[in-house]
Motif scaffolding. Sequence first.
Motif, PDB file in Angstrom:
ATOM      1  N   LYS A  26       0.805  -1.229   0.000  1.00 21.23           N
ATOM      2  CA  LYS A  26       0.000   0.000   0.000  1.00 21.23           C
ATOM      3  C   LYS A  26       0.836   1.276   0.000  1.00 21.23           C
ATOM      4  O   LYS A  26       0.331   2.345  -0.314  1.00 21.23           O
ATOM      5  CB  LYS A  26      -0.966  -0.002   1.178  1.00 21.23           C
ATOM      6  CG  LYS A  26      -0.297   0.007   2.533  1.00 21.23           C
ATOM      7  CD  LYS A  26      -1.329  -0.069   3.639  1.00 21.23           C
ATOM      8  CE  LYS A  26      -0.653  -0.142   4.977  1.00 21.23           C
ATOM      9  NZ  LYS A  26      -1.613  -0.330   6.050  1.00 21.23           N
ATOM     10  N   ILE A  27       2.133   1.191   0.287  1.00 22.27           N
ATOM     11  CA  ILE A  27       2.999   2.369   0.295  1.00 22.27           C
ATOM     12  C   ILE A  27       3.395   2.767  -1.134  1.00 22.27           C
ATOM     13  O   ILE A  27       3.572   3.937  -1.433  1.00 22.27           O
ATOM     14  CB  ILE A  27       4.239   2.122   1.176  1.00 22.27           C
ATOM     15  CG1 ILE A  27       3.789   1.922   2.625  1.00 22.27           C
ATOM     16  CG2 ILE A  27       5.233   3.263   1.075  1.00 22.27           C
ATOM     17  CD1 ILE A  27       4.881   1.468   3.557  1.00 22.27           C
ATOM     18  N   PRO A  34      -4.671  -5.881   1.052  1.00 20.38           N
ATOM     19  CA  PRO A  34      -5.749  -6.858   1.190  1.00 20.38           C
ATOM     20  C   PRO A  34      -7.095  -6.161   1.420  1.00 20.38           C
ATOM     21  O   PRO A  34      -7.196  -5.203   2.169  1.00 20.38           O
ATOM     22  CB  PRO A  34      -5.326  -7.675   2.411  1.00 20.38           C
ATOM     23  CG  PRO A  34      -3.831  -7.579   2.405  1.00 20.38           C
ATOM     24  CD  PRO A  34      -3.548  -6.158   1.948  1.00 20.38           C
ATOM     25  N   GLY A  35      -8.098  -6.645   0.722  1.00 16.36           N
ATOM     26  CA  GLY A  35      -9.436  -6.066   0.815  1.00 16.36           C
ATOM     27  C   GLY A  35      -9.724  -5.043  -0.273  1.00 16.36           C
ATOM     28  O   GLY A  35     -10.877  -4.706  -0.526  1.00 16.36           O
ATOM     29  N   GLN A  36      -8.685  -4.554  -0.938  1.00 16.44           N
ATOM     30  CA  GLN A  36      -8.852  -3.561  -2.001  1.00 16.44           C
ATOM     31  C   GLN A  36      -9.521  -4.208  -3.211  1.00 16.44           C
ATOM     32  O   GLN A  36      -9.162  -5.302  -3.628  1.00 16.44           O
ATOM     33  CB  GLN A  36      -7.490  -2.997  -2.395  1.00 16.44           C
ATOM     34  CG  GLN A  36      -7.522  -1.976  -3.492  1.00 16.44           C
ATOM     35  CD  GLN A  36      -6.117  -1.506  -3.879  1.00 16.44           C
ATOM     36  OE1 GLN A  36      -5.123  -2.135  -3.553  1.00 16.44           O
ATOM     37  NE2 GLN A  36      -6.060  -0.394  -4.588  1.00 16.44           N
ATOM     38  N   VAL A  37     -10.505  -3.518  -3.778  1.00 12.89           N
ATOM     39  CA  VAL A  37     -11.152  -3.973  -5.006  1.00 12.89           C
ATOM     40  C   VAL A  37     -10.505  -3.228  -6.168  1.00 12.89           C
ATOM     41  O   VAL A  37     -10.426  -1.998  -6.158  1.00 12.89           O
ATOM     42  CB  VAL A  37     -12.673  -3.716  -4.969  1.00 12.89           C
ATOM     43  CG1 VAL A  37     -13.316  -4.089  -6.296  1.00 12.89           C
ATOM     44  CG2 VAL A  37     -13.314  -4.490  -3.828  1.00 12.89           C
ATOM     45  N   VAL A  57      -8.287  -7.972  -3.706  1.00 14.77           N
ATOM     46  CA  VAL A  57      -6.936  -8.408  -3.326  1.00 14.77           C
ATOM     47  C   VAL A  57      -7.032  -9.137  -1.985  1.00 14.77           C
ATOM     48  O   VAL A  57      -7.655  -8.647  -1.041  1.00 14.77           O
ATOM     49  CB  VAL A  57      -5.979  -7.201  -3.218  1.00 14.77           C
ATOM     50  CG1 VAL A  57      -4.613  -7.637  -2.708  1.00 14.77           C
ATOM     51  CG2 VAL A  57      -5.865  -6.491  -4.560  1.00 14.77           C
ATOM     52  N   THR A  58      -6.423 -10.317  -1.917  1.00 17.50           N
ATOM     53  CA  THR A  58      -6.436 -11.096  -0.681  1.00 17.50           C
ATOM     54  C   THR A  58      -5.073 -11.135   0.008  1.00 17.50           C
ATOM     55  O   THR A  58      -5.003 -11.308   1.219  1.00 17.50           O
ATOM     56  CB  THR A  58      -6.903 -12.545  -0.943  1.00 17.50           C
ATOM     57  OG1 THR A  58      -6.051 -13.143  -1.927  1.00 17.50           O
ATOM     58  CG2 THR A  58      -8.349 -12.561  -1.423  1.00 17.50           C
ATOM     59  N   ALA A  59      -3.994 -10.976  -0.764  1.00 18.92           N
ATOM     60  CA  ALA A  59      -2.651 -11.020  -0.171  1.00 18.92           C
ATOM     61  C   ALA A  59      -1.631 -10.457  -1.144  1.00 18.92           C
ATOM     62  O   ALA A  59      -1.837 -10.483  -2.355  1.00 18.92           O
ATOM     63  CB  ALA A  59      -2.277 -12.456   0.188  1.00 18.92           C
ATOM     64  N   PHE A 110      -5.697 -12.600  -5.494  1.00 21.88           N
ATOM     65  CA  PHE A 110      -7.021 -11.987  -5.496  1.00 21.88           C
ATOM     66  C   PHE A 110      -8.100 -13.053  -5.605  1.00 21.88           C
ATOM     67  O   PHE A 110      -7.833 -14.213  -5.903  1.00 21.88           O
ATOM     68  CB  PHE A 110      -7.142 -10.968  -6.635  1.00 21.88           C
ATOM     69  CG  PHE A 110      -6.731 -11.492  -7.984  1.00 21.88           C
ATOM     70  CD1 PHE A 110      -7.630 -12.177  -8.785  1.00 21.88           C
ATOM     71  CD2 PHE A 110      -5.437 -11.301  -8.444  1.00 21.88           C
ATOM     72  CE1 PHE A 110      -7.253 -12.668 -10.019  1.00 21.88           C
ATOM     73  CE2 PHE A 110      -5.053 -11.784  -9.700  1.00 21.88           C
ATOM     74  CZ  PHE A 110      -5.966 -12.467 -10.479  1.00 21.88           C
ATOM     75  N   GLU A 111      -9.337 -12.602  -5.336  1.00 16.82           N
ATOM     76  CA  GLU A 111     -10.497 -13.472  -5.474  1.00 16.82           C
ATOM     77  C   GLU A 111     -11.531 -12.778  -6.354  1.00 16.82           C
ATOM     78  O   GLU A 111     -11.564 -11.551  -6.439  1.00 16.82           O
ATOM     79  CB  GLU A 111     -11.102 -13.796  -4.106  1.00 16.82           C
ATOM     80  CG  GLU A 111     -11.647 -12.587  -3.368  1.00 16.82           C
ATOM     81  CD  GLU A 111     -12.136 -12.895  -1.965  1.00 16.82           C
ATOM     82  OE1 GLU A 111     -12.120 -14.075  -1.562  1.00 16.82           O
ATOM     83  OE2 GLU A 111     -12.550 -11.958  -1.275  1.00 16.82           O
TER      84      GLU A 111
END
Length: 129
Positions: A26-27, A34-37, A57-59, A110-111
């Motif tokens: 994220k930097i 994680p959690g970003q769509v 995004v999961t990891a 991602f999922e």
Amino acid sequence: LSLPMLVTAFRSELITATVRLGVRDKIHEKGYFPGQVVTLRILDGDDNELWSGCVRVTAIRVRRLEHLTREDLRPTIIYAEEGWLAVQRDLSLFAGETIDPIELVSIVEFEYGVFDKPIWARWITANDG
């Protein structure tokens, strides 16, 4: 993997990770968390969009390019059999220069699902006029 096969693999939701050059957390200005769509897109050589879809995004896992294993690359489908040298070839092609095997890369997992569009996409749609 040919472009049509790649599109089919995404449409079938078989690909659940992609490899990006550098530490894409994220930097980073083009990073993930994680959690970003996000919207994934496949473009042809003329920048025509062949497929796009929203994923969550999961990891994000970071490795040296030369330390990528088949297990790391299995979710990418594209590189599962070829290994890190194929990743190096493609990243070098995209970057326009040879990528050193000791460079850090991020495996963004991602999922698939039904997600809201990313905030920037909602803003563009709302402001189209």
